[in-house]
Design an enzyme around this catalytic site. Structure first.
Site, PDB file in Angstrom:
ATOM      1  N   PRO A  12       0.626  -1.179   0.087  1.00 17.56           N
ATOM      2  CA  PRO A  12      -0.067  -0.006   0.103  1.00 17.56           C
ATOM      3  C   PRO A  12       0.779   1.191  -0.085  1.00 17.56           C
ATOM      4  CG  PRO A  12      -0.266  -1.156   2.215  1.00 17.56           C
ATOM      5  CD  PRO A  12       0.472  -2.022   1.131  1.00 17.56           C
ATOM      6  N   ASN A  13      -0.086   2.210  -0.726  1.00 17.72           N
ATOM      7  CA  ASN A  13       0.799   3.522  -1.069  1.00 17.72           C
ATOM      8  C   ASN A  13       2.114   3.586  -1.786  1.00 17.72           C
ATOM      9  OD1 ASN A  13      -1.348   4.900   0.558  1.00 17.72           O
ATOM     10  ND2 ASN A  13      -0.374   4.030   2.329  1.00 17.72           N
ATOM     11  N   ARG A  20       5.166  12.117  -3.165  1.00 14.23           N
ATOM     12  CA  ARG A  20       5.015  12.901  -1.920  1.00 14.23           C
ATOM     13  C   ARG A  20       6.150  12.230  -1.110  1.00 14.23           C
ATOM     14  NH1 ARG A  20      -0.297  12.428   0.954  1.00 14.23           N
ATOM     15  NH2 ARG A  20       0.944  14.147   2.063  1.00 14.23           N
ATOM     16  N   TYR A  25      11.470   8.866   1.098  1.00 15.98           N
ATOM     17  CA  TYR A  25      11.190   7.770   0.266  1.00 15.98           C
ATOM     18  C   TYR A  25      11.926   8.119  -1.231  1.00 15.98           C
ATOM     19  CZ  TYR A  25       7.964   5.843   3.484  1.00 15.98           C
ATOM     20  OH  TYR A  25       7.174   5.595   4.583  1.00 15.98           O
ATOM     21  N   ASN A  76       8.049  -5.571  -0.383  1.00 16.43           N
ATOM     22  CA  ASN A  76       7.889  -4.329   0.572  1.00 16.43           C
ATOM     23  C   ASN A  76       6.276  -4.416   0.733  1.00 16.43           C
ATOM     24  OD1 ASN A  76       7.742  -2.036   1.679  1.00 16.43           O
ATOM     25  ND2 ASN A  76       9.058  -0.835   0.267  1.00 16.43           N
ATOM     26  N   ALA A  79       2.855  -0.731   4.895  1.00 17.80           N
ATOM     27  CA  ALA A  79       2.417  -0.640   6.207  1.00 17.80           C
ATOM     28  C   ALA A  79       1.866  -1.845   6.551  1.00 17.80           C
ATOM     29  CB  ALA A  79       1.306   0.427   6.451  1.00 17.80           C
ATOM     30  N   HIS A  82       3.657  -4.261   9.430  1.00 16.57           N
ATOM     31  CA  HIS A  82       3.583  -4.220  10.826  1.00 16.57           C
ATOM     32  C   HIS A  82       2.401  -4.624  11.208  1.00 16.57           C
ATOM     33  CE1 HIS A  82       6.814  -1.522   9.658  1.00 16.57           C
ATOM     34  NE2 HIS A  82       6.204  -0.756   9.169  1.00 16.57           N
ATOM     35  N   ASP A  89       1.458 -15.547   6.914  1.00 19.89           N
ATOM     36  CA  ASP A  89       1.189 -16.864   6.896  1.00 19.89           C
ATOM     37  C   ASP A  89       1.341 -17.299   5.257  1.00 19.89           C
ATOM     38  OD1 ASP A  89       0.668 -16.985   9.498  1.00 19.89           O
ATOM     39  OD2 ASP A  89      -1.552 -16.926   9.296  1.00 19.89           O
ATOM     40  N   GLU A 100      12.552  -9.894   2.402  1.00 19.26           N
ATOM     41  CA  GLU A 100      11.609  -8.450   2.711  1.00 19.26           C
ATOM     42  C   GLU A 100      12.588  -7.197   2.531  1.00 19.26           C
ATOM     43  OE1 GLU A 100      10.759  -8.539   6.779  1.00 19.26           O
ATOM     44  OE2 GLU A 100       9.737  -6.535   6.958  1.00 19.26           O
ATOM     45  N   HIS A 102      12.717  -2.828   2.570  1.00 19.16           N
ATOM     46  CA  HIS A 102      12.020  -1.236   2.679  1.00 19.16           C
ATOM     47  C   HIS A 102      13.127  -0.604   2.196  1.00 19.16           C
ATOM     48  CE1 HIS A 102       9.101  -3.342   5.228  1.00 19.16           C
ATOM     49  NE2 HIS A 102       9.964  -3.969   5.700  1.00 19.16           N
ATOM     50  N   LEU A 103      12.575   0.621   1.785  1.00 23.05           N
ATOM     51  CA  LEU A 103      13.178   1.749   1.247  1.00 23.05           C
ATOM     52  C   LEU A 103      13.975   2.564   2.300  1.00 23.05           C
ATOM     53  CD1 LEU A 103      10.461   2.873  -1.132  1.00 23.05           C
ATOM     54  CD2 LEU A 103      12.673   2.204  -1.865  1.00 23.05           C
ATOM     55  N   SER A 104      12.988   2.832   3.291  1.00 26.96           N
ATOM     56  CA  SER A 104      13.618   3.582   4.653  1.00 26.96           C
ATOM     57  C   SER A 104      14.259   2.451   5.768  1.00 26.96           C
ATOM     58  CB  SER A 104      12.418   4.301   5.169  1.00 26.96           C
ATOM     59  OG  SER A 104      11.612   3.611   5.568  1.00 26.96           O
ATOM     60  N   ARG A 109      12.950   4.884  12.496  1.00 32.25           N
ATOM     61  CA  ARG A 109      11.793   5.540  12.438  1.00 32.25           C
ATOM     62  C   ARG A 109      10.922   5.131  13.851  1.00 32.25           C
ATOM     63  NH1 ARG A 109       9.124   5.226   6.664  1.00 32.25           N
ATOM     64  NH2 ARG A 109       7.918   6.903   7.497  1.00 32.25           N
ATOM     65  N   ARG A 113       6.916   1.066  13.707  1.00 34.34           N
ATOM     66  CA  ARG A 113       7.592   0.309  12.513  1.00 34.34           C
ATOM     67  C   ARG A 113       8.762  -0.319  12.631  1.00 34.34           C
ATOM     68  NH1 ARG A 113       5.177   3.760   8.388  1.00 34.34           N
ATOM     69  NH2 ARG A 113       5.144   5.799   9.177  1.00 34.34           N
TER      70      ARG A 113
HETATM   71  O1  CA2 Z   1      10.450   2.040   4.123  1.00 40.79           O
HETATM   72  C1  CA2 Z   1       9.674   1.356   3.455  1.00 40.79           C
HETATM   73  O2  CA2 Z   1       9.597   0.908   2.289  1.00 40.79           O
HETATM   74  C2  CA2 Z   1       8.270   1.317   4.072  1.00 40.79           C
HETATM   75  O3  CA2 Z   1       7.617  -0.079   3.844  1.00 40.79           O
HETATM   76  C3  CA2 Z   1       7.334   1.916   3.312  1.00 40.79           C
HETATM   77  C4  CA2 Z   1       5.885   2.048   3.925  1.00 40.79           C
HETATM   78  C5  CA2 Z   1       5.777   2.290   5.688  1.00 40.79           C
HETATM   79  O4  CA2 Z   1       4.641   1.936   6.069  1.00 40.79           O
HETATM   80  C6  CA2 Z   1       6.883   1.253   6.228  1.00 40.79           C
HETATM   81  O5  CA2 Z   1       6.895   1.305   7.712  1.00 40.79           O
HETATM   82  C7  CA2 Z   1       8.241   1.379   5.717  1.00 40.79           C
HETATM   83  C8  CA2 Z   1       5.088   3.149   3.376  1.00 40.79           C
HETATM   84  C9  CA2 Z   1       5.034   3.105   1.968  1.00 40.79           C
HETATM   85  C10 CA2 Z   1       4.246   4.754   1.673  1.00 40.79           C
HETATM   86  O6  CA2 Z   1       5.001   5.031   0.656  1.00 40.79           O
HETATM   87  C11 CA2 Z   1       4.737   6.249   0.097  1.00 40.79           C
HETATM   88  C12 CA2 Z   1       5.501   6.858  -0.540  1.00 40.79           C
HETATM   89  C13 CA2 Z   1       5.545   8.128  -1.250  1.00 40.79           C
HETATM   90  C14 CA2 Z   1       4.713   8.887  -0.527  1.00 40.79           C
HETATM   91  C15 CA2 Z   1       3.816   8.531   0.468  1.00 40.79           C
HETATM   92  C16 CA2 Z   1       3.898   7.278   0.778  1.00 40.79           C
END
Ligand code: CA2
Length: 151
Positions: A12-13, A20, A25, A76, A79, A82, A89, A100, A102-104, A109, A113
């Site tokens: 998601p997202n 954004r 990110y 990835n 959210a 978490h 499963d 797995e 994650h970008l960040s 954080r 997370r």
């Molecule tokens: O760091 C990551 O890749 C995350 O998986 C990104 C998730 C976050 O909930 C995880 O804790 C860490 C959120 C992805 C949202 O991506 C966006 C990208 C640009 C603008 C807004 C959201």
């Protein structure tokens, strides 16, 4: 012989990448990120199928598909990392090597997370390296598969 293939899943997202929150990110779009994954797979002699969904059930269904259709998964889960016992499963049931990413750096954080439901059922987890983490994950899956075959 058919090329080995990796399923690259974004949750998601992540379709908002580049639009954004560049301070967290980066400025790369999802399309750019998927292109990098396709190139990394190709360099390793593999192919990549990249998919993104904002829906947990889509991700679960695709992970099930990997059981018979893919040689590895890079995920990835956004959210859902978490929160989702369902995705955890599905990874267990898929019996397909999963990394797995994650970008960040999720450990730098917010506290919520820091815990991932997915790490314990994954081969490994890479975070904080941006798109490079996906490339390293694809390379690792390819090397592990080659090492398995040489045994
Ligand atoms: O760091 C990551 O890749 C995350 O998986 C990104 C998730 C976050 O909930 C995880 O804790 C860490 C959120 C992805 C949202 O991506 C966006 C990208 C640009 C603008 C807004 C959201």
């Amino acid at each position: 012989m058919a090329r080995k293939s990796v399923l690259v899943l974004n949750g998601p997202n992540l379709n908002m990448l580049g639009l954004r929150q560049p301070e967290i990110y980066g400025t790369m779009s999802l399309r750019d990120l998927e292109g990098i994954c396709v190139d990394a797979a190709q360099d390793a002699g593999w192919q990549a199928d990249c998919r993104q969904s904002n829906h947990e059930g889509d991700l679960v269904g695709w992970i099930h598909e990997a059981r018979t259709e893919f040689n590895g998964i890079v995920i990835n889960a956004g959210a859902y990392t978490h929160t989702s016992v369902a995705i955890r499963d599905a990874i267990s049931a898929a019996e397909t090597p999963t990394i797995e990413v994650h970008l960040s750096n999720i450990h730098k954080r917010e506290e919520f997370r820091h815990h991932s439901y997915l790490t314990a059922v994954s081969v490994g987890m890479i975070c904080g390296l941006g798109a490079e983490g996906y490339v390293l994950a694809i390379q690792a899956l390819a090397r592990m598969a080659a090492a398995d075959e040489a045994r």
